[in-house]
Write a protein that holds these residues in place. Structure first.
Motif, PDB file in Angstrom:
ATOM      1  N   ILE A 121       0.892  -1.154   0.000  1.00  0.00           N
ATOM      2  CA  ILE A 121       0.000   0.000   0.000  1.00  0.00           C
ATOM      3  C   ILE A 121       0.924   1.195   0.000  1.00  0.00           C
ATOM      4  O   ILE A 121       1.835   1.255   0.806  1.00  0.00           O
ATOM      5  CB  ILE A 121      -0.814   0.062   1.300  1.00  0.00           C
ATOM      6  N   ASP A 122       0.730   2.113  -0.897  1.00  0.00           N
ATOM      7  CA  ASP A 122       1.573   3.288  -0.775  1.00  0.00           C
ATOM      8  C   ASP A 122       0.806   4.574  -1.014  1.00  0.00           C
ATOM      9  O   ASP A 122      -0.352   4.566  -1.404  1.00  0.00           O
ATOM     10  CB  ASP A 122       2.838   3.176  -1.637  1.00  0.00           C
ATOM     11  N   GLY A 123       1.493   5.660  -0.718  1.00  0.00           N
ATOM     12  CA  GLY A 123       0.885   6.979  -0.746  1.00  0.00           C
ATOM     13  C   GLY A 123       0.241   7.311  -2.080  1.00  0.00           C
ATOM     14  O   GLY A 123      -0.720   8.072  -2.151  1.00  0.00           O
ATOM     15  N   ASN A 124       0.756   6.683  -3.144  1.00  0.00           N
ATOM     16  CA  ASN A 124       0.220   6.899  -4.469  1.00  0.00           C
ATOM     17  C   ASN A 124      -1.262   6.579  -4.564  1.00  0.00           C
ATOM     18  O   ASN A 124      -1.967   7.058  -5.434  1.00  0.00           O
ATOM     19  CB  ASN A 124       0.956   5.954  -5.427  1.00  0.00           C
ATOM     20  N   MET A 125      -1.732   5.694  -3.681  1.00  0.00           N
ATOM     21  CA  MET A 125      -3.110   5.220  -3.799  1.00  0.00           C
ATOM     22  C   MET A 125      -4.093   6.134  -3.089  1.00  0.00           C
ATOM     23  O   MET A 125      -5.292   6.007  -3.251  1.00  0.00           O
ATOM     24  CB  MET A 125      -3.217   3.833  -3.164  1.00  0.00           C
ATOM     25  N   ILE A 126      -3.573   7.067  -2.341  1.00  0.00           N
ATOM     26  CA  ILE A 126      -4.436   7.786  -1.408  1.00  0.00           C
ATOM     27  C   ILE A 126      -5.557   8.570  -2.097  1.00  0.00           C
ATOM     28  O   ILE A 126      -6.685   8.605  -1.615  1.00  0.00           O
ATOM     29  CB  ILE A 126      -3.577   8.677  -0.489  1.00  0.00           C
ATOM     30  N   GLY A 127      -5.235   9.136  -3.271  1.00  0.00           N
ATOM     31  CA  GLY A 127      -6.235   9.929  -3.976  1.00  0.00           C
ATOM     32  C   GLY A 127      -7.434   9.101  -4.382  1.00  0.00           C
ATOM     33  O   GLY A 127      -8.574   9.561  -4.346  1.00  0.00           O
ATOM     34  N   GLN A 128      -7.184   7.833  -4.761  1.00  0.00           N
ATOM     35  CA  GLN A 128      -8.281   6.962  -5.174  1.00  0.00           C
ATOM     36  C   GLN A 128      -9.194   6.620  -4.019  1.00  0.00           C
ATOM     37  O   GLN A 128     -10.334   6.231  -4.211  1.00  0.00           O
ATOM     38  CB  GLN A 128      -7.730   5.640  -5.690  1.00  0.00           C
ATOM     39  N   PHE A 129      -8.681   6.685  -2.802  1.00  0.00           N
ATOM     40  CA  PHE A 129      -9.506   6.321  -1.662  1.00  0.00           C
ATOM     41  C   PHE A 129     -10.435   7.454  -1.258  1.00  0.00           C
ATOM     42  O   PHE A 129     -11.199   7.323  -0.328  1.00  0.00           O
ATOM     43  CB  PHE A 129      -8.630   5.946  -0.457  1.00  0.00           C
ATOM     44  N   GLY A 130     -10.344   8.587  -1.931  1.00  0.00           N
ATOM     45  CA  GLY A 130     -11.210   9.712  -1.589  1.00  0.00           C
ATOM     46  C   GLY A 130     -10.835  10.336  -0.259  1.00  0.00           C
ATOM     47  O   GLY A 130     -11.661  10.914   0.437  1.00  0.00           O
ATOM     48  N   VAL A 131      -9.581  10.194   0.151  1.00  0.00           N
ATOM     49  CA  VAL A 131      -9.127  10.799   1.398  1.00  0.00           C
ATOM     50  C   VAL A 131      -7.865  11.607   1.134  1.00  0.00           C
ATOM     51  O   VAL A 131      -6.994  11.703   1.980  1.00  0.00           O
ATOM     52  CB  VAL A 131      -8.857   9.749   2.501  1.00  0.00           C
ATOM     53  N   GLY A 132      -7.779  12.157  -0.080  1.00  0.00           N
ATOM     54  CA  GLY A 132      -6.586  12.880  -0.499  1.00  0.00           C
ATOM     55  C   GLY A 132      -6.131  13.935   0.485  1.00  0.00           C
ATOM     56  O   GLY A 132      -4.945  14.067   0.771  1.00  0.00           O
ATOM     57  N   PHE A 133      -7.087  14.677   1.022  1.00  0.00           N
ATOM     58  CA  PHE A 133      -6.727  15.761   1.922  1.00  0.00           C
ATOM     59  C   PHE A 133      -5.864  15.269   3.080  1.00  0.00           C
ATOM     60  O   PHE A 133      -4.903  15.921   3.496  1.00  0.00           O
ATOM     61  CB  PHE A 133      -7.990  16.440   2.467  1.00  0.00           C
ATOM     62  N   TYR A 134      -6.179  14.084   3.594  1.00  0.00           N
ATOM     63  CA  TYR A 134      -5.482  13.595   4.778  1.00  0.00           C
ATOM     64  C   TYR A 134      -4.031  13.220   4.536  1.00  0.00           C
ATOM     65  O   TYR A 134      -3.285  12.973   5.481  1.00  0.00           O
ATOM     66  CB  TYR A 134      -6.269  12.438   5.416  1.00  0.00           C
ATOM     67  N   SER A 135      -3.625  13.187   3.260  1.00  0.00           N
ATOM     68  CA  SER A 135      -2.217  12.897   2.987  1.00  0.00           C
ATOM     69  C   SER A 135      -1.318  13.965   3.615  1.00  0.00           C
ATOM     70  O   SER A 135      -0.136  13.726   3.845  1.00  0.00           O
ATOM     71  CB  SER A 135      -1.975  12.823   1.481  1.00  0.00           C
ATOM     72  N   VAL A 136      -1.889  15.129   3.910  1.00  0.00           N
ATOM     73  CA  VAL A 136      -1.077  16.193   4.505  1.00  0.00           C
ATOM     74  C   VAL A 136      -0.526  15.751   5.866  1.00  0.00           C
ATOM     75  O   VAL A 136       0.542  16.190   6.296  1.00  0.00           O
ATOM     76  CB  VAL A 136      -1.881  17.524   4.603  1.00  0.00           C
ATOM     77  N   PHE A 137      -1.222  14.818   6.510  1.00  0.00           N
ATOM     78  CA  PHE A 137      -0.730  14.360   7.815  1.00  0.00           C
ATOM     79  C   PHE A 137       0.458  13.406   7.709  1.00  0.00           C
ATOM     80  O   PHE A 137       1.018  12.980   8.703  1.00  0.00           O
ATOM     81  CB  PHE A 137      -1.867  13.751   8.636  1.00  0.00           C
ATOM     82  N   MET A 138       0.841  13.068   6.464  1.00  0.00           N
ATOM     83  CA  MET A 138       2.099  12.328   6.297  1.00  0.00           C
ATOM     84  C   MET A 138       3.274  13.260   6.569  1.00  0.00           C
ATOM     85  O   MET A 138       4.355  12.820   6.913  1.00  0.00           O
ATOM     86  CB  MET A 138       2.221  11.786   4.867  1.00  0.00           C
ATOM     87  N   VAL A 139       3.061  14.575   6.360  1.00  0.00           N
ATOM     88  CA  VAL A 139       4.192  15.500   6.466  1.00  0.00           C
ATOM     89  C   VAL A 139       4.017  16.560   7.552  1.00  0.00           C
ATOM     90  O   VAL A 139       4.920  17.366   7.774  1.00  0.00           O
ATOM     91  CB  VAL A 139       4.448  16.222   5.115  1.00  0.00           C
ATOM     92  N   ALA A 140       2.855  16.571   8.209  1.00  0.00           N
ATOM     93  CA  ALA A 140       2.638  17.599   9.238  1.00  0.00           C
ATOM     94  C   ALA A 140       1.910  17.009  10.430  1.00  0.00           C
ATOM     95  O   ALA A 140       1.086  16.103  10.277  1.00  0.00           O
ATOM     96  CB  ALA A 140       1.816  18.747   8.661  1.00  0.00           C
ATOM     97  N   ASP A 141       2.220  17.527  11.635  1.00  0.00           N
ATOM     98  CA  ASP A 141       1.545  17.037  12.834  1.00  0.00           C
ATOM     99  C   ASP A 141       0.263  17.806  13.111  1.00  0.00           C
ATOM    100  O   ASP A 141      -0.635  17.303  13.758  1.00  0.00           O
ATOM    101  CB  ASP A 141       2.464  17.167  14.053  1.00  0.00           C
TER     102      ASP A 141
END
Ligand code: ADP
Ligand code: MG
Length: 616
Positions: A121-141
């Motif tokens: 499972i990798d970050g590339n898939m996140i947009g397809q899951f409809g949770v794209g916005f939350y990818s920001v928490f990979m880089v910010a607390d």
């Protein structure tokens, strides 16, 4: 800087499912942290498209003169990152329902399944899951979103969250339209505070954003509507990148169509056929298919009128000069322009598929593997039925196990005396192959299409014929080739036995008759005058709860040793008491074979009695 003029604050708690998902995202999907840029820019672009449409169509808009653009501000000293757009903004409901929850309830389950199966499972898939916005928490607390809706009655709002499941919303002053996202990068992501690094990511993933993107006031993208330029002036790479931009996918598409039509309607379109489903949740069709543009301005993100349901696996854009910008939903639903565009697009897609089916079988097989369950329903589109029917493929009794055949090839292989196209149905391929009614066809080398996919069954059974040959279930087929059966029961005895069997089974069957089609099995069920084949009957019962089903006939193999043995029990059994359990068992056994036995307990109990008796 996040706005500090906060007037009131409300705390919110995300659902447990959301918390787990956030945890998974931050801890499992970290392999491509740069994806957060693509996702935030993509959201900004979506919001800008909506705002542009609203302003251009003349609706009352807040801050209507603001330019449509995305501004990214990076501070390499403090590691702070700001992404700001002048898009449509969000109201409080949007913040709670769109930003605070998972759009698709299957998302968490799906990611868990992938994990359990040990799939990457990798970050590339996140947009397809409809949770794209939350990818920001990979880089910010911690992340702050300040937003002001385009709605003149809206107000400034601030949303803050640590991405661990709680967030707060407060009212703020915000004089400009749109959304501003502010966060400090975690140490592991400090590289994105450098202009060069982030610029690279934008060039890679967001080059096709239709609005200017600035990083620290420097313009970093060149807007180019790929579909509107001539086909030959685009490279394969550019087109593939555009596809990846549209879909958030990482593979190249299986194929594409670049349409430029001038005449009764004028439109340009760039349409892609993916190499696998765009939505990870089977055929949900919840992803957009074709976006509608009017003069390069997106007016509908997912225009249902441009593509029929059965082709919604494609992805692309269509742009026309023949629609006004302020076109409403009602207009697109009834517009002759749309109908003409749709017809042309469908024809082009079908032509491409037909070409693959003849000249690039491997491509066609990939397409068919992933999309046939959806595509086969196209047989109900009467305008294109003929062309679609030619593209249908099915497993067959005379072909190799995994090979599929089309109807033309089937017809070419038909026996000289054969007049109809035959199919057998079942819930699995094994059940279909075990159908006793197949025996006659196998013995006479007559090919039978083997249907176990509900979609295949529905599609084929909605076709009455193909090239003047009727399409008939083997359960209903008239048996014409008369192969003499050896060692059958003398007719008078056979008739008496079958009459007795009918008395025992009563209303459960339409009739009990001698079979011409059975070879190895003692009995089988076939369609009666009013019933359809077994599988269609079952589908009908699923679709319509009140459907009681048509009556079937029990066919008896009068050459079978068991049937002969039973006939010897006729003597001295005028009421059929001895015969009854055997007849019941044969009937229910036939039901069991089709997967239609509803009372397995009775069946097993009777079997135990018979065995007890036999071993006594
Ligand atoms: P998706 O984009 O697939 O809907 P996201 O998690 O990326 O999923 O975004 C969730 C939702 O939050 C969006 O659909 C949109 O309603 C809202 N949203 C996110 N970012 C913005 C933005 N910059 N402006 C307006 N709305 C936004
Ligand atoms: Mg998004």
């Amino acid at each position: 800087m996040a706005n500090t003029n906060v007037q009131q604050k409300t705390q919110h708690e995300s659902k447990a499912e959301m918390k787990q998902l956030l945890h998974l995202i931050v801890h499992s999907l970290y392999t491509h942290p740069e994806i957060f840029i693509r996702e935030l820019v993509s959201n900004a672009s979506d919001a800008l498209n909506k705002a542009r449409f609203q302003v251009l169509s003349g609706a009352d808009s807040f801050d209507a003169d603001a330019p449509f653009e995305i501004r990214i501000t990076l501070d390499s000293a403090t590691k702070q990152c700001i992404i700001e757009d002048t898009g449509i903004g969000m109201n409080e409901t949007d913040l709670v329902e769109r930003l605070g929850t998972i759009a698709s309830s299957g998302t968490l389950e799906f990611i868990r399944q992938l994990q359990e199966q040990g799939k990457p499972i990798d970050g590339n898939m996140i947009g397809q899951f409809g949770v794209g916005f939350y990818s920001v928490f990979m880089v910010a607390d911690e992340v702050t979103v300040e937003t002001r809706s385009i709605d003149p009655a809206g107000k400034g709002l601030q949303w803050t969250s640590d991405g661990k499941g709680t967030y707060s919303i407060a009212e703020i002053d915000k004089p400009t339209r749109g959304t501003k996202i502010t966060f400090s990068l975690k140490e592991s992501a400090w590289q994105f505070a450098e202009v060069r690094e982030t610029k690279n990511v934008i060039t890679k993933y967001s080059n096709f954003v239709d609005f200017p993107i600035f990083i620290n006031d420097e313009r970093v993208n060149a807007v180019r509507a790929l579909w509107s330029v001539s086909k030959d002036s685009i490279t394969d790479d550019e087109r593939n990148e555009f596809y990846k931009f549209l879909t958030h996918h990482y593979n190249n598409p299986l194929g594409y169509l670049h349409i430029a039509l001038e005449g009764v309607v004028n439109f340009k379109a760039l349409i892609f056929i993916p190499d696998e489903p765009l939505s990870p949740f089977a055929i949900q069709n919840d992803h957009p298919s074709i976006a509608l543009y009017a003069n390069k301005v997106m007016i509908q993100e997912d225009c249902k009128e441009l593509i029929p349901e059965y082709l919604r696996f494609v992805r692309g854009v269509a742009d026309t000069e023949d629609l006004p910008l302020n076109v409403s939903r009602e207009i697109t639903q009834n517009s002759p322009v749309m109908a003409k565009m749709q017809k042309h697009i469908v024809k082009k897609i079908l032509d491409l598929l037909e070409d693959w089916s003849q000249n690039d079988k491997e491509k066609f097989a990939t397409f068919y593997k992933h999309f046939s369950k959806q595509f086969v329903f196209g047989v109900n589109d009467y305008t294109h039925r003929e062309q679609i029917t030619k593209l249908l493929h099915f497993p067959s009794s005379t072909q190799e196990k995994n090979a599929l055949t089309n109807l033309s090839d089937y017809v070419a292989r038909m026996q000289p005396e054969q007049k109809e196209i035959y199919y057998a149905t079942g819930d699995r391929l094994e059940t279909v192959l075990a159908n006793p009614n197949l025996e006659y066809f196998t013995r006479n080398n007559i090919e039978v299409l083997l249907l176990s996919e509900p979609a295949d069954i529905i599609a084929l059974t909605s076709l009455p014929s193909f090239e003047t040959k009727n399409i008939v279930s083997i359960d209903k087929a008239e048996i014409t080739i008369d192969t003499p059966q050896e060692n059958t029961l003398p007719e008078p005895i056979a008739l008496t036995l079958m009459k007795k069997m009918k008395d025992i089974l009563g209303e459960r069957v339409e009739d009990v008759v001698a079979s011409k089609r059975l070879v190895d099995s003692p009995v089988s069920l076939v369609a009666g005058a009013t019933s359809m084949d077994a599988q269609t009957e079952r589908l009908m019962k699923i679709i319509d709860k009140n459907y009681t089903g048509g009556k079937r006939k029990l066919e008896v193999n009068t050459a079978h040793i068991l049937i002969k043995n039973l006939s010897s029990k006729l003597v001295g059994d005028p009421d059929g008491i001895t015969l009854r359990p055997y007849v019941e068992q044969l009937y229910e056994g036939a039901l069991l074979m089709e997967g239609n036995l509803t009372s397995p307990a009775d069946y097993v109990k009777r079997m135990t009695d018979i065995m007890t008796h036999a071993t006594n």
